[in-house]
Design an enzyme around this catalytic site. Structure first.
Site, mmCIF file in Angstrom:
data_model
loop_
_atom_site.group_PDB
_atom_site.id
_atom_site.type_symbol
_atom_site.label_atom_id
_atom_site.label_comp_id
_atom_site.label_asym_id
_atom_site.label_seq_id
_atom_site.Cartn_x
_atom_site.Cartn_y
_atom_site.Cartn_z
ATOM 1 C CE1 TYR A 136 -3.440 -2.761 0.711
ATOM 2 C CE2 TYR A 136 -4.619 -0.707 0.980
ATOM 3 C CZ TYR A 136 -4.629 -2.061 0.767
ATOM 4 O OH TYR A 136 -5.832 -2.719 0.633
ATOM 5 C CE LYS A 187 0.980 -18.107 -1.721
ATOM 6 N NZ LYS A 187 0.320 -19.416 -1.594
ATOM 7 C CG ASP A 220 -2.628 -20.671 -0.012
ATOM 8 O OD1 ASP A 220 -2.098 -20.603 1.116
ATOM 9 O OD2 ASP A 220 -2.074 -21.238 -0.987
ATOM 10 C CG ASP A 244 -8.516 -4.633 1.899
ATOM 11 O OD1 ASP A 244 -9.404 -4.062 2.552
ATOM 12 O OD2 ASP A 244 -8.543 -4.755 0.661
ATOM 13 C CG ASP A 248 -14.179 -6.821 2.595
ATOM 14 O OD1 ASP A 248 -13.777 -6.063 3.503
ATOM 15 O OD2 ASP A 248 -14.697 -6.399 1.552
HETATM 16 C C1 IPM Z 1 -10.495 -0.768 3.715
HETATM 17 C C2 IPM Z 1 -10.606 -0.325 2.270
HETATM 18 C C3 IPM Z 1 -9.373 0.457 1.839
HETATM 19 C C4 IPM Z 1 -8.159 -0.444 2.023
HETATM 20 C C5 IPM Z 1 -9.459 1.003 0.402
HETATM 21 C C6 IPM Z 1 -10.623 1.929 0.227
HETATM 22 C C7 IPM Z 1 -8.194 1.685 -0.033
HETATM 23 O O1 IPM Z 1 -10.831 -1.424 1.446
HETATM 24 O O2 IPM Z 1 -10.318 0.084 4.589
HETATM 25 O O3 IPM Z 1 -10.638 -1.969 3.972
HETATM 26 O O4 IPM Z 1 -7.866 -1.283 1.146
HETATM 27 O O5 IPM Z 1 -7.510 -0.325 3.059
HETATM 28 MN MN MN Z 2 -11.249 -3.255 2.523
#
Ligand code: IPM
Ligand code: MN
Ligand code: NAD
Length: 352
Positions: A136, A187, A220, A244, A248
């Site tokens: 990042y 990884k 993975d 990240d 999710d």
């Molecule tokens: C998060 C988001 C951000 C990230 C994006 C918007 C850059 O997905 O905070 O999870 O990847 O950190």
């Molecule tokens: Mn995210």
């Protein structure tokens, strides 16, 4: 009464809707519990960026850095800014420039009904995502633009300093909260330099916490294990992009994007940034359908940061009671809009 200053950035898409609920709830708790929270709004958004040409003016950055204990952010992301230049400056910019190297993403299932898994297994995972390095940083670039031989490079950065401090933060949190296992997810079998360093640092830090079981999974395998045996995870520590993605996945295990909060912290001090894990969800924007729970749980994390742990616990309990009573938005199987779902939580706080 001590004043606690909170900066609020509603942002884009559903950000303003969920943040309205979050701020009303924060104000209510501040009043009931005499917390002295003072809120200041900052219009940092795609619209503002498109109008002004600057995403985060320097004076605004300095104000956020110098005058606030916490920042509450909705979400950023707008189809009119496809390269996310404003989010790079605001969200990633604040994470880096305030050195918020811990991205703490607690993944706790509030009610078995919200689980997408057979048997609704227990999920209570504390995800520690490194927040300032990895893939990042923007290190890299593009050569020979538009040519057939164009080259694009995004470097993965891992420093011993940055890796050590996030791994230590995960173990320290585990120790302070009586958690028994910390799992490094990486990884290193393919990304041998940057992720090899993670393995080495983890092996050096773990023995300082003998009461905690240290284990390792490749990312993975970890993704599969989070689905197949989520209860086997306690604390996860991982790099920026992997964190990240896994956050999710973890959100999906506890009811979806509408319920997962996130704290961006520097344990040595300074302002911290709180936000939902979810994004701006453009198709939902303006429809009063977004689930405000992720933003409300971000407020609970913020209250913890402001030394108001009892208020935070009552907020989490009120959210849980609303889930049990089905006073929730459609993504959770309820019938309420965003504003009504926020009001339902506040009604429980007022009655408590
Ligand atoms: C998060 C988001 C951000 C990230 C994006 C918007 C850059 O997905 O905070 O999870 O990847 O950190
Ligand atoms: Mn995210
Ligand atoms: P998203 O999180 O916005 O949406 C993913 C899915 O979850 C969609 O189906 C959406 O409808 C649903 N969802 C999200 N939040 C919800 C809520 N509160 N209630 C109910 N459903 C909800 O991810 P995306 O679609 O990949 O991204 C949209 C924009 O947001 C993009 O510009 C992306 O870059 C940005 N983004 C920003 C942040 C942030 O600011 N922290 C985080 C993630 C994505």
């Amino acid at each position: 009464m001590k004043q606690r200053r909170v900066a609020v950035i509603p942002g884009d898409g559903i950000g303003p809707e969920v943040i309205e609920q979050a701020v009303e709830t924060l104000a209510l708790l501040s009043e009931i519990d005499a917390l002295g929270v003072e809120v200041a709004f900052f219009d940092l958004s795609a619209t503002r960026y498109l109008d002004a040409g600057v995403a985060l003016p320097e004076v605004t950055f300095e104000a956020l850095r110098d005058h606030f204990e916490a920042i509450l952010l909705g979400a950023l992301g707008d189809p009119r800014v496809p390269d996310m230049a404003h989010a790079e400056a605001i969200l990633l910019g604040l994470r880096r420039r305030l050195d918020l190297y811990v991205n703490f993403r607690p993944l706790r299932l509030l009610h078995p009904r919200l689980s997408p898994l057979k048997g609704a297994p227990h999920v209570d995972i504390a995800l520690f995502r490194e927040n300032t390095e990895g893939l990042y940083t923007g290190a890299g670039g593009r050569l020979h633009l538009g040519q057939p031989h164009e080259v694009a490079i995004s470097e993965m950065i891992a420093t011993r300093y940055g890796t050590t401090r996030i791994i230590e933060a995960a173990f320290e949190w585990a120790r302070a909260h009586g958690r028994r296992r910390v799992c490094l997810v990486d990884k290193s079998n393919a990304i041998r330099a940057a992720q090899g360093l993670w393995r080495e640092v983890f092996e050096a830090v773990a023995p300082r916490y003998p009461e905690i079981e240290a284990r390792h999974l490749f990312v993975d395998a970890a993704a599969a294990a989070m689905v197949l045996e989520p209860a086997s995870f306690d604390v996860i520590v991982t790099s920026n992009l992997m964190g990240d993605i896994l956050s999710d996945l973890g959100a999906a295990l506890i009811g979806g994007m509408g319920v997962a909060p996130s704290a961006n912290l520097n344990p040595s001090g300074g302002p911290a940034l709180f936000e939902p894990v979810h994004g701006s969800a453009p198709p939902l924007a303006g429809l009063d359908q977004a689930n405000p729970i992720a933003a409300l749980r971000a407020v609970a994390l913020l209250l913890g940061h402001l030394d108001a742990a009892p208020s935070a616990a009552r907020l989490e309990a009120a959210i849980q009671a609303c889930v049990e009573a089905d006073e929730v938005t459609r993504d959770l199987g309820g019938a309420l809009g965003c504003a009504a779902a926020g009001a339902a939580v506040r009604a429980r706080l007022s009655r408590a």
